[in-house]
Design a protein around this motif. Structure first.
Motif, PDB file in Angstrom:
ATOM      1  N   PRO A 136       0.830  -1.210   0.000  1.00  0.00           N
ATOM      2  CA  PRO A 136       0.000   0.000   0.000  1.00  0.00           C
ATOM      3  C   PRO A 136       0.863   1.259   0.000  1.00  0.00           C
ATOM      4  CG  PRO A 136      -0.106  -1.148   2.127  1.00  0.00           C
ATOM      5  CD  PRO A 136       0.744  -1.990   1.232  1.00  0.00           C
ATOM      6  N   SER A 137       0.298   2.324  -0.547  1.00  0.00           N
ATOM      7  CA  SER A 137       1.052   3.575  -0.660  1.00  0.00           C
ATOM      8  C   SER A 137       1.322   4.176   0.726  1.00  0.00           C
ATOM      9  CB  SER A 137       0.231   4.552  -1.504  1.00  0.00           C
ATOM     10  OG  SER A 137       0.846   5.789  -1.494  1.00  0.00           O
ATOM     11  N   THR A 138       2.519   4.714   0.899  1.00  0.00           N
ATOM     12  CA  THR A 138       2.865   5.330   2.191  1.00  0.00           C
ATOM     13  C   THR A 138       2.908   6.855   2.076  1.00  0.00           C
ATOM     14  OG1 THR A 138       5.187   5.048   1.604  1.00  0.00           O
ATOM     15  CG2 THR A 138       4.226   3.378   3.073  1.00  0.00           C
ATOM     16  N   TYR A 139       2.468   7.362   0.938  1.00  0.00           N
ATOM     17  CA  TYR A 139       2.548   8.810   0.689  1.00  0.00           C
ATOM     18  C   TYR A 139       1.537   9.576   1.547  1.00  0.00           C
ATOM     19  CZ  TYR A 139       1.686  13.203  -1.808  1.00  0.00           C
ATOM     20  OH  TYR A 139       1.483  14.522  -2.125  1.00  0.00           O
ATOM     21  N   GLU A 140       1.996  10.617   2.198  1.00  0.00           N
ATOM     22  CA  GLU A 140       1.111  11.498   2.978  1.00  0.00           C
ATOM     23  C   GLU A 140       1.245  12.904   2.422  1.00  0.00           C
ATOM     24  OE1 GLU A 140      -0.874  10.974   5.547  1.00  0.00           O
ATOM     25  OE2 GLU A 140      -0.410   8.873   5.987  1.00  0.00           O
ATOM     26  N   PRO A 141       0.193  13.488   1.826  1.00  0.00           N
ATOM     27  CA  PRO A 141       0.334  14.853   1.306  1.00  0.00           C
ATOM     28  C   PRO A 141       0.630  15.832   2.444  1.00  0.00           C
ATOM     29  CG  PRO A 141      -1.841  13.924   0.779  1.00  0.00           C
ATOM     30  CD  PRO A 141      -1.124  12.912   1.622  1.00  0.00           C
ATOM     31  N   LYS A 142       1.645  16.702   2.222  1.00  0.00           N
ATOM     32  CA  LYS A 142       2.069  17.608   3.303  1.00  0.00           C
ATOM     33  C   LYS A 142       1.326  18.940   3.233  1.00  0.00           C
ATOM     34  CE  LYS A 142       6.747  16.036   4.344  1.00  0.00           C
ATOM     35  NZ  LYS A 142       7.485  15.602   3.158  1.00  0.00           N
ATOM     36  N   TYR A 143       1.007  19.377   2.010  1.00  0.00           N
ATOM     37  CA  TYR A 143       0.405  20.706   1.851  1.00  0.00           C
ATOM     38  C   TYR A 143      -1.064  20.580   1.461  1.00  0.00           C
ATOM     39  CZ  TYR A 143       5.373  21.591   1.611  1.00  0.00           C
ATOM     40  OH  TYR A 143       6.696  21.599   1.885  1.00  0.00           O
ATOM     41  N   ALA A 144      -1.814  21.624   1.742  1.00  0.00           N
ATOM     42  CA  ALA A 144      -3.257  21.615   1.458  1.00  0.00           C
ATOM     43  C   ALA A 144      -3.513  21.376  -0.032  1.00  0.00           C
ATOM     44  CB  ALA A 144      -3.871  22.925   1.914  1.00  0.00           C
ATOM     45  N   ALA A 145      -2.701  22.048  -0.871  1.00  0.00           N
ATOM     46  CA  ALA A 145      -2.902  21.913  -2.326  1.00  0.00           C
ATOM     47  C   ALA A 145      -2.643  20.479  -2.774  1.00  0.00           C
ATOM     48  CB  ALA A 145      -1.979  22.876  -3.066  1.00  0.00           C
ATOM     49  N   ALA A 146      -1.598  19.856  -2.178  1.00  0.00           N
ATOM     50  CA  ALA A 146      -1.260  18.479  -2.537  1.00  0.00           C
ATOM     51  C   ALA A 146      -2.373  17.526  -2.095  1.00  0.00           C
ATOM     52  CB  ALA A 146       0.064  18.085  -1.897  1.00  0.00           C
ATOM     53  N   LYS A 147      -2.969  17.823  -0.936  1.00  0.00           N
ATOM     54  CA  LYS A 147      -4.054  16.984  -0.419  1.00  0.00           C
ATOM     55  C   LYS A 147      -5.275  17.106  -1.337  1.00  0.00           C
ATOM     56  CE  LYS A 147      -6.158  15.836   3.942  1.00  0.00           C
ATOM     57  NZ  LYS A 147      -6.446  16.222   5.281  1.00  0.00           N
ATOM     58  N   TRP A 148      -5.554  18.364  -1.718  1.00  0.00           N
ATOM     59  CA  TRP A 148      -6.690  18.637  -2.618  1.00  0.00           C
ATOM     60  C   TRP A 148      -6.532  17.837  -3.914  1.00  0.00           C
ATOM     61  CZ3 TRP A 148      -7.361  20.685  -7.508  1.00  0.00           C
ATOM     62  CH2 TRP A 148      -8.644  21.129  -7.833  1.00  0.00           C
ATOM     63  N   MET A 149      -5.328  17.911  -4.466  1.00  0.00           N
ATOM     64  CA  MET A 149      -5.054  17.201  -5.725  1.00  0.00           C
ATOM     65  C   MET A 149      -5.134  15.689  -5.516  1.00  0.00           C
ATOM     66  SD  MET A 149      -4.438  17.960  -8.759  1.00  0.00           S
ATOM     67  CE  MET A 149      -4.000  17.149 -10.260  1.00  0.00           C
ATOM     68  N   ASP A 150      -4.583  15.241  -4.395  1.00  0.00           N
ATOM     69  CA  ASP A 150      -4.522  13.794  -4.137  1.00  0.00           C
ATOM     70  C   ASP A 150      -5.925  13.177  -4.100  1.00  0.00           C
ATOM     71  OD1 ASP A 150      -2.747  11.562  -3.613  1.00  0.00           O
ATOM     72  OD2 ASP A 150      -3.710  11.471  -1.646  1.00  0.00           O
ATOM     73  N   GLN A 151      -6.887  13.954  -3.611  1.00  0.00           N
ATOM     74  CA  GLN A 151      -8.254  13.422  -3.530  1.00  0.00           C
ATOM     75  C   GLN A 151      -8.922  13.374  -4.901  1.00  0.00           C
ATOM     76  OE1 GLN A 151      -9.662  16.170  -0.632  1.00  0.00           O
ATOM     77  NE2 GLN A 151      -9.018  14.890   1.093  1.00  0.00           N
ATOM     78  N   ARG A 152      -8.387  14.155  -5.823  1.00  0.00           N
ATOM     79  CA  ARG A 152      -9.015  14.229  -7.142  1.00  0.00           C
ATOM     80  C   ARG A 152      -8.261  13.444  -8.209  1.00  0.00           C
ATOM     81  NH1 ARG A 152     -10.116  17.999  -3.852  1.00  0.00           N
ATOM     82  NH2 ARG A 152     -12.181  18.956  -3.854  1.00  0.00           N
ATOM     83  N   LEU A 153      -6.967  13.601  -8.244  1.00  0.00           N
ATOM     84  CA  LEU A 153      -6.121  12.849  -9.195  1.00  0.00           C
ATOM     85  C   LEU A 153      -4.802  12.549  -8.483  1.00  0.00           C
ATOM     86  CD1 LEU A 153      -5.688  11.838 -12.174  1.00  0.00           C
ATOM     87  CD2 LEU A 153      -4.550  14.007 -12.581  1.00  0.00           C
ATOM     88  N   PRO A 154      -4.620  11.310  -8.013  1.00  0.00           N
ATOM     89  CA  PRO A 154      -3.439  11.034  -7.156  1.00  0.00           C
ATOM     90  C   PRO A 154      -2.133  10.927  -7.953  1.00  0.00           C
ATOM     91  CG  PRO A 154      -4.800   9.067  -7.383  1.00  0.00           C
ATOM     92  CD  PRO A 154      -5.480  10.141  -8.174  1.00  0.00           C
ATOM     93  N   ILE A 155      -1.859  11.955  -8.716  1.00  0.00           N
ATOM     94  CA  ILE A 155      -0.680  11.900  -9.592  1.00  0.00           C
ATOM     95  C   ILE A 155       0.616  12.109  -8.800  1.00  0.00           C
ATOM     96  CG2 ILE A 155      -0.767  14.358 -10.307  1.00  0.00           C
ATOM     97  CD1 ILE A 155      -0.128  13.197 -13.170  1.00  0.00           C
ATOM     98  N   ILE A 156       0.545  12.948  -7.739  1.00  0.00           N
ATOM     99  CA  ILE A 156       1.751  13.181  -6.930  1.00  0.00           C
ATOM    100  C   ILE A 156       2.055  11.892  -6.161  1.00  0.00           C
ATOM    101  CG2 ILE A 156       2.870  14.688  -5.228  1.00  0.00           C
ATOM    102  CD1 ILE A 156       0.652  16.747  -5.796  1.00  0.00           C
ATOM    103  N   ARG A 157       0.986  11.236  -5.686  1.00  0.00           N
ATOM    104  CA  ARG A 157       1.143   9.961  -4.978  1.00  0.00           C
ATOM    105  C   ARG A 157       1.829   8.937  -5.901  1.00  0.00           C
ATOM    106  NH1 ARG A 157      -1.433   7.512  -0.758  1.00  0.00           N
ATOM    107  NH2 ARG A 157      -2.663   9.376  -0.468  1.00  0.00           N
ATOM    108  N   MET A 158       1.410   8.952  -7.165  1.00  0.00           N
ATOM    109  CA  MET A 158       1.982   8.002  -8.123  1.00  0.00           C
ATOM    110  C   MET A 158       3.500   8.221  -8.258  1.00  0.00           C
ATOM    111  SD  MET A 158       0.235   7.291 -11.755  1.00  0.00           S
ATOM    112  CE  MET A 158       1.521   7.707 -12.881  1.00  0.00           C
ATOM    113  N   GLY A 159       3.883   9.510  -8.391  1.00  0.00           N
ATOM    114  CA  GLY A 159       5.306   9.853  -8.517  1.00  0.00           C
ATOM    115  C   GLY A 159       6.067   9.470  -7.262  1.00  0.00           C
ATOM    116  N   ALA A 160       5.442   9.759  -6.082  1.00  0.00           N
ATOM    117  CA  ALA A 160       6.105   9.461  -4.806  1.00  0.00           C
ATOM    118  C   ALA A 160       6.283   7.954  -4.649  1.00  0.00           C
ATOM    119  CB  ALA A 160       5.286  10.032  -3.660  1.00  0.00           C
ATOM    120  N   ASP A 161       5.238   7.192  -5.004  1.00  0.00           N
ATOM    121  CA  ASP A 161       5.332   5.727  -4.897  1.00  0.00           C
ATOM    122  C   ASP A 161       6.389   5.176  -5.850  1.00  0.00           C
ATOM    123  OD1 ASP A 161       3.377   5.845  -3.045  1.00  0.00           O
ATOM    124  OD2 ASP A 161       1.757   5.111  -4.338  1.00  0.00           O
TER     125      ASP A 161
END
Ligand code: HEM
Length: 426
Positions: free
Chosen positions: A4-29
């Motif tokens: 499972p992914s261990t990525y935790e969004p640090k900033y509000a904008a990253a969290k907002w994006m993560d809920q809609r298109l988890p592209i940053i999570r994909m890069g982090a993973d």
């Protein structure tokens, strides 16, 4: 494999994006992807290939802004790019030399896969996608070579499209359909240009699937034993980003040597003569990376059979996962297969040499007197097919592997990992 992914969004904008298109999570993973801790430099060619694809697409798109796909202007437009367009010489050489570098890297990558048994379960789909990429690369390179409209461009295209004419019943119509007429002409050049522009994006999509499949099942490694515990793996970043970066730097030095000092060494001098439908060059030879297949094509007297053999040489690669049934992946532990593999590599080089020579030329062979390149290409072709269709399937049934380490950790650290407080292998 990746868990499972261990990525935790640090900033509000990253969290907002993560809920809609988890592209940053994909890069982090991607960056933290657990990779076997024993990957050697043969495993850096995937990254090198990705770079090659980017270089080809970027340089190609800019070249296309200056290139003219018209039989009366194509040759001159390439000369203009080389002489008058700012940095055109650099872009044009980068693209032409880059094609060779791309094939050099892909052959390393493929031989690596063959030696370490990376095509075996569960990586069959990665391998098959790789074969599809290779096929698309060959088509792209062939189409691209036509564009400068030199003598080899024209005659190479004439010879290759001529093969299709040898197909029984539909051959002639097929050839005409490909050419857009009865011979290689303006319609041919235009459709080749359109397809040459399109195919790299198809390759990019295939690479996406290739890497996706790789991340789904996890990477193989030089000992071919799957990672079982956390201590068998390392995070992709920084361990393999640094290793890949170093390999890319070395690769770029070799690229630069060709680019700046030997830009024409890998091409054919005849391609600096404008295409002339009335003057056949004395020797029509493809680019170096096609030579082994060209030798296979010419290893038999029948044109149709030659074409079938050449296609067969690629088809066997697609079905390889079902031909080599040995349960041990890496040839490091297969004392007999290892030697046959070595001979296989020698035969591939021999095929390349035969492809570059006139078949009737003779060469002294130690202990056997003189042989024509034609006979040599027949021997090498026979071995090529025997390797996949006889040797690997038979060895799969009979070969006894040598003792293998229990785990990746043990292979790398011996028993010292116990002292270091790492988890035991099993
Ligand atoms: C544009 C061309 C290609 C790109 C960008 C590419 C990219 C990659 C990357 C990034 C990896 C992981 C790193 C590595 O193992 O080196 C990989 C693995 C692999 N590739 Fe490719 N590849 C390409 C072509 C091919 C071809 C032509 C084949 C075989 C016919 C192939 C077969 C494999 C296999 C079997 C693996 C898994 C290796 C393992 O886990 O041991 N690839 N590729």
């Amino acid at each position: 494999m990746s868990g499972p992914s261990t990525y935790e969004p640090k900033y509000a904008a990253a969290k907002w994006m993560d809920q809609r298109l988890p592209i940053i999570r994909m890069g982090a993973d991607f960056m933290t992807f657990p990779s076997p801790r024993n990957l050697n430099y043969w495993y850096t060619f995937g990254g090198i290939l990705a770079l090659c694809l980017v270089v080809q697409i970027l340089s190609g798109v800019i070249l296309a802004m200056h290139y003219v796909a018209d039989v009366d202007k194509a040759f001159a437009s390439v000369q203009r790019i080389r002489r008058d367009v700012p940095f055109g010489w650099l872009l044009q050489s980068m693209h032409a030399v880059g094609a060779s570098m791309f094939f050099l890297a892909v052959y390393m990558h493929m031989f690596r896969g063959l030696y370490y048994g990376s095509y075996k379960a569960p990586r069959e789909v990665i391998w098959i996608l790789g074969c599809a990429i290779y096929l698309a690369m060959m088509a792209t390179a062939f189409l691209g070579y036509t564009l400068p409209w030199g003598q080899m461009s024209f005659w190479g295209a004439t010879v290759i499209t001529g093969f299709f004419g040898a197909v029984p019943v539909v051959g002639e119509s097929l050839q005409e359909w490909l050419l857009g007429g009865y011979s290689v002409d303006n319609a041919t050049l235009n459709r080749f240009f359109a397809l040459h522009y399109l195919l790299p994006f198809v390759i990019a999509a295939l690479v996406g699937l290739h890497v996706w499949a790789l991340h789904h099942v996890g990477q193989n490694n030089p000992i071919g034993i799957s990672a079982k515990t956390e201590s068998d793996t390392l995070s992709f970043h920084p361990f393999y980003t640094v290793k890949d970066a170093f390999a890319i730097a070395v690769f770029l030095v070799i690229f630069a040597i060709f680019l700046f000092y030997l830009p024409d060494a890998l091409g054919h001098a005849d391609n600096y003569i404008e295409a002339d439908a009335l003057k056949t060059p004395p020797h029509i030879v493809p680019e170096w990376y096609f030579l082994p297949f060209y030798a296979i094509l010419r290893a038999v007297p029948s044109k149709l059979f030659g074409i079938l053999l050449m296609l067969g040489a690629i088809v066997v690669l697609f079905v390889l996962p079902w031909l080599d049934t040995h349960k041990v992946r890496s040839m490091r532990f297969r004392p007999i297969a290892k030697w046959f593999f070595l001979i296989f590599i020698v035969m591939c080089f021999l095929l390349g040499w035969c492809g570059a020579e006139t078949p009737d030329n003779v060469v002294p062979v130690i202990g056997l007197g003189k042989m024509t390149f034609y006979t040599l290409s027949q021997i090498a072709t026979l071995y090529y097919f025997a390797y996949f269709l006889i040797i690997l399937p038979v060895l799969g049934l009979v070969e006894k592997p040598i003792k293998r380490p229990d785990s990746i950790t043990k292979a790398v650290l011996g028993d010292s990992h116990r002292d270091a407080g790492l988890a035991p292998a099993e």
